[in-house]
Scaffold this motif. Structure first.
Motif, PDB file in Angstrom:
ATOM      1  N   ASP A   1     -40.986  31.360 -22.819  1.00  0.00           N
ATOM      2  CA  ASP A   1     -40.484  32.504 -23.564  1.00  0.00           C
ATOM      3  C   ASP A   1     -41.999  33.359 -24.199  1.00  0.00           C
ATOM      4  O   ASP A   1     -41.673  34.716 -23.981  1.00  0.00           O
ATOM      5  N   TRP A   2     -43.111  32.747 -24.059  1.00  0.00           N
ATOM      6  CA  TRP A   2     -44.072  33.083 -24.528  1.00  0.00           C
ATOM      7  C   TRP A   2     -45.317  32.805 -24.131  1.00  0.00           C
ATOM      8  O   TRP A   2     -45.913  34.690 -23.269  1.00  0.00           O
ATOM      9  N   TRP A   3     -46.144  31.799 -22.894  1.00  0.00           N
ATOM     10  CA  TRP A   3     -47.169  31.660 -22.668  1.00  0.00           C
ATOM     11  C   TRP A   3     -47.142  32.390 -20.898  1.00  0.00           C
ATOM     12  O   TRP A   3     -47.947  33.314 -21.303  1.00  0.00           O
ATOM     13  N   PRO A   4     -46.384  32.906 -20.139  1.00  0.00           N
ATOM     14  CA  PRO A   4     -46.147  33.287 -19.248  1.00  0.00           C
ATOM     15  C   PRO A   4     -46.978  35.279 -19.228  1.00  0.00           C
ATOM     16  O   PRO A   4     -47.545  35.436 -18.382  1.00  0.00           O
ATOM     17  N   ALA A   5     -45.746  35.726 -20.041  1.00  0.00           N
ATOM     18  CA  ALA A   5     -46.554  36.979 -20.446  1.00  0.00           C
ATOM     19  C   ALA A   5     -48.596  37.395 -20.171  1.00  0.00           C
ATOM     20  O   ALA A   5     -48.951  38.432 -20.394  1.00  0.00           O
ATOM     21  N   LEU A   6     -48.197  36.135 -21.531  1.00  0.00           N
ATOM     22  CA  LEU A   6     -49.656  36.470 -22.164  1.00  0.00           C
ATOM     23  C   LEU A   6     -50.821  35.719 -21.248  1.00  0.00           C
ATOM     24  O   LEU A   6     -51.447  36.386 -20.487  1.00  0.00           O
ATOM     25  N   ARG A   7     -50.586  35.328 -19.972  1.00  0.00           N
ATOM     26  CA  ARG A   7     -51.428  34.274 -19.174  1.00  0.00           C
ATOM     27  C   ARG A   7     -51.202  35.556 -18.297  1.00  0.00           C
ATOM     28  O   ARG A   7     -52.428  35.542 -17.494  1.00  0.00           O
ATOM     29  N   GLN A   8     -50.158  36.404 -17.897  1.00  0.00           N
ATOM     30  CA  GLN A   8     -50.070  37.385 -17.172  1.00  0.00           C
ATOM     31  C   GLN A   8     -51.791  38.308 -17.082  1.00  0.00           C
ATOM     32  O   GLN A   8     -52.284  38.944 -16.686  1.00  0.00           O
ATOM     33  N   ARG A   9     -51.212  39.093 -18.508  1.00  0.00           N
ATOM     34  CA  ARG A   9     -52.190  40.259 -19.181  1.00  0.00           C
ATOM     35  C   ARG A   9     -53.750  39.625 -19.382  1.00  0.00           C
ATOM     36  O   ARG A   9     -54.269  40.429 -19.445  1.00  0.00           O
ATOM     37  N   TYR A  10     -53.832  38.112 -19.680  1.00  0.00           N
ATOM     38  CA  TYR A  10     -55.454  37.915 -19.609  1.00  0.00           C
ATOM     39  C   TYR A  10     -55.420  37.172 -18.683  1.00  0.00           C
ATOM     40  O   TYR A  10     -56.960  36.067 -19.016  1.00  0.00           O
ATOM     41  N   ALA A  11     -55.423  36.539 -17.424  1.00  0.00           N
ATOM     42  CA  ALA A  11     -54.759  36.427 -15.772  1.00  0.00           C
ATOM     43  C   ALA A  11     -56.606  36.502 -15.510  1.00  0.00           C
ATOM     44  O   ALA A  11     -57.634  35.591 -14.828  1.00  0.00           O
ATOM     45  N   ASP A  12     -57.403  37.853 -16.210  1.00  0.00           N
ATOM     46  CA  ASP A  12     -58.774  38.479 -15.758  1.00  0.00           C
ATOM     47  C   ASP A  12     -59.247  37.904 -16.996  1.00  0.00           C
ATOM     48  O   ASP A  12     -59.051  39.037 -17.093  1.00  0.00           O
ATOM     49  N   ALA A  13     -60.626  37.249 -17.639  1.00  0.00           N
ATOM     50  CA  ALA A  13     -61.085  37.062 -18.601  1.00  0.00           C
ATOM     51  C   ALA A  13     -62.077  37.176 -18.354  1.00  0.00           C
ATOM     52  O   ALA A  13     -63.355  36.930 -18.926  1.00  0.00           O
ATOM     53  N   SER A  14     -62.390  37.783 -16.916  1.00  0.00           N
ATOM     54  CA  SER A  14     -64.476  37.469 -16.757  1.00  0.00           C
ATOM     55  C   SER A  14     -65.280  38.339 -17.569  1.00  0.00           C
ATOM     56  O   SER A  14     -66.717  38.585 -17.674  1.00  0.00           O
ATOM     57  N   THR A  15     -64.635  39.856 -17.881  1.00  0.00           N
ATOM     58  CA  THR A  15     -65.473  40.948 -18.425  1.00  0.00           C
ATOM     59  C   THR A  15     -64.830  41.686 -19.624  1.00  0.00           C
ATOM     60  O   THR A  15     -63.220  41.721 -19.686  1.00  0.00           O
ATOM     61  N   GLY A  16     -65.337  41.921 -20.258  1.00  0.00           N
ATOM     62  CA  GLY A  16     -64.576  42.298 -21.404  1.00  0.00           C
ATOM     63  C   GLY A  16     -64.605  41.429 -22.644  1.00  0.00           C
ATOM     64  O   GLY A  16     -63.826  42.130 -23.787  1.00  0.00           O
ATOM     65  N   PHE A  17     -64.638  41.086 -22.903  1.00  0.00           N
ATOM     66  CA  PHE A  17     -64.560  39.150 -24.087  1.00  0.00           C
ATOM     67  C   PHE A  17     -65.360  38.638 -24.431  1.00  0.00           C
ATOM     68  O   PHE A  17     -66.429  39.059 -23.875  1.00  0.00           O
ATOM     69  N   THR A  18     -65.404  37.768 -25.439  1.00  0.00           N
ATOM     70  CA  THR A  18     -65.998  37.716 -26.214  1.00  0.00           C
ATOM     71  C   THR A  18     -66.149  36.306 -26.561  1.00  0.00           C
ATOM     72  O   THR A  18     -65.611  35.646 -25.501  1.00  0.00           O
ATOM     73  N   GLU A  19     -67.154  34.954 -26.643  1.00  0.00           N
ATOM     74  CA  GLU A  19     -66.956  33.568 -25.951  1.00  0.00           C
ATOM     75  C   GLU A  19     -65.746  33.587 -27.124  1.00  0.00           C
ATOM     76  O   GLU A  19     -65.151  32.597 -26.498  1.00  0.00           O
ATOM     77  N   ALA A  20     -65.373  33.542 -27.931  1.00  0.00           N
ATOM     78  CA  ALA A  20     -64.558  33.418 -29.122  1.00  0.00           C
ATOM     79  C   ALA A  20     -62.832  33.708 -27.883  1.00  0.00           C
ATOM     80  O   ALA A  20     -62.240  33.365 -28.481  1.00  0.00           O
TER      81      ALA A  20
END
Length: 200
Positions: A84-103
């Protein structure tokens, strides 16, 4: 004056904000993250969303400034997160290649593949907690009051023990937990696993 109270749905932004602004071993982690919700997605918000009855807040005249969150059944909670929690977030952050810091990317990796508490710890200490306080509430016994209230509820539910994972670099936090009855159990990487036995 500080009041302890239960969670309401409109408290969710406060969980996110406190989690972020205490997310660097008690210090503000805002500068480390371009996405201010990432820390809270892991350590605070799922409890408000999935197990709100186990969330206790500390509120003063300026607003909510501390919380303790957790679950009495760590394995069951992890299963609920997978459903109930991770699936939507995994879809939201499926592409983490740009715009994100190392943290950010470290947190996204944890969303995609959550860390696992050693099985022996969960077996003996099936409940777990996270607690954070803004600096203005520290040193006043608020953390102790939150913890005591949460532990009392766990005892009433006949839970045999509670565990938590402390950042090995957070010596002040580890000292607090030890004073509060938690004993170090195992160190894995940068985490010190600690437990409090409740069974008589």
């Amino acid at each position: 004056m500080v009041t302890l109270r239960g969670f309401r749905p409109d408290d969710l932004p406060a969980l996110y904000d406190i989690c972020l602004t205490t997310g660097a071993s008690g210090a503000d982690a805002s500068a480390l993250h371009s996405d201010p919700e990432l820390v809270g997605h892991i350590y605070a918000a799922p409890y408000g969303a999935l197990e709100p009855e186990r969330v206790l807040l500390a509120e003063d005249a300026l607003g909510v400034a501390g919380y303790i969150v957790g679950t009495l059944d760590s394995d069951g909670f992890a299963a609920r997160q997978e459903r109930d929690w991770w699936p939507a977030l995994r879809q939201r952050y499926a592409d983490a290649s740009t715009g994100f810091t190392e943290a950010d990317r470290e947190r996204i990796a944890a969303i995609k593949r959550p860390g696992v508490t050693p099985a022996a710890i969960v077996a003996n200490y099936p409940a777990h907690i996270h607690m954070n306080l803004r600096s203005r509430l520290r040193g006043q016994g608020v953390g102790t009051a939150l913890l005591e209230a949460w532990v009392a509820d766990a005892r009433a539910a006949n839970v045999r023990g509670i565990h938590l994972g402390a950042n090995a670099a957070n010596s002040g936090g580890i000292a607090f937990w030890q004073r509060s009855g938690f004993a170090p159990l195992q160190a894995v990487g940068g985490t010190v696993w600690m437990g409090m036995a409740l069974a008589d």
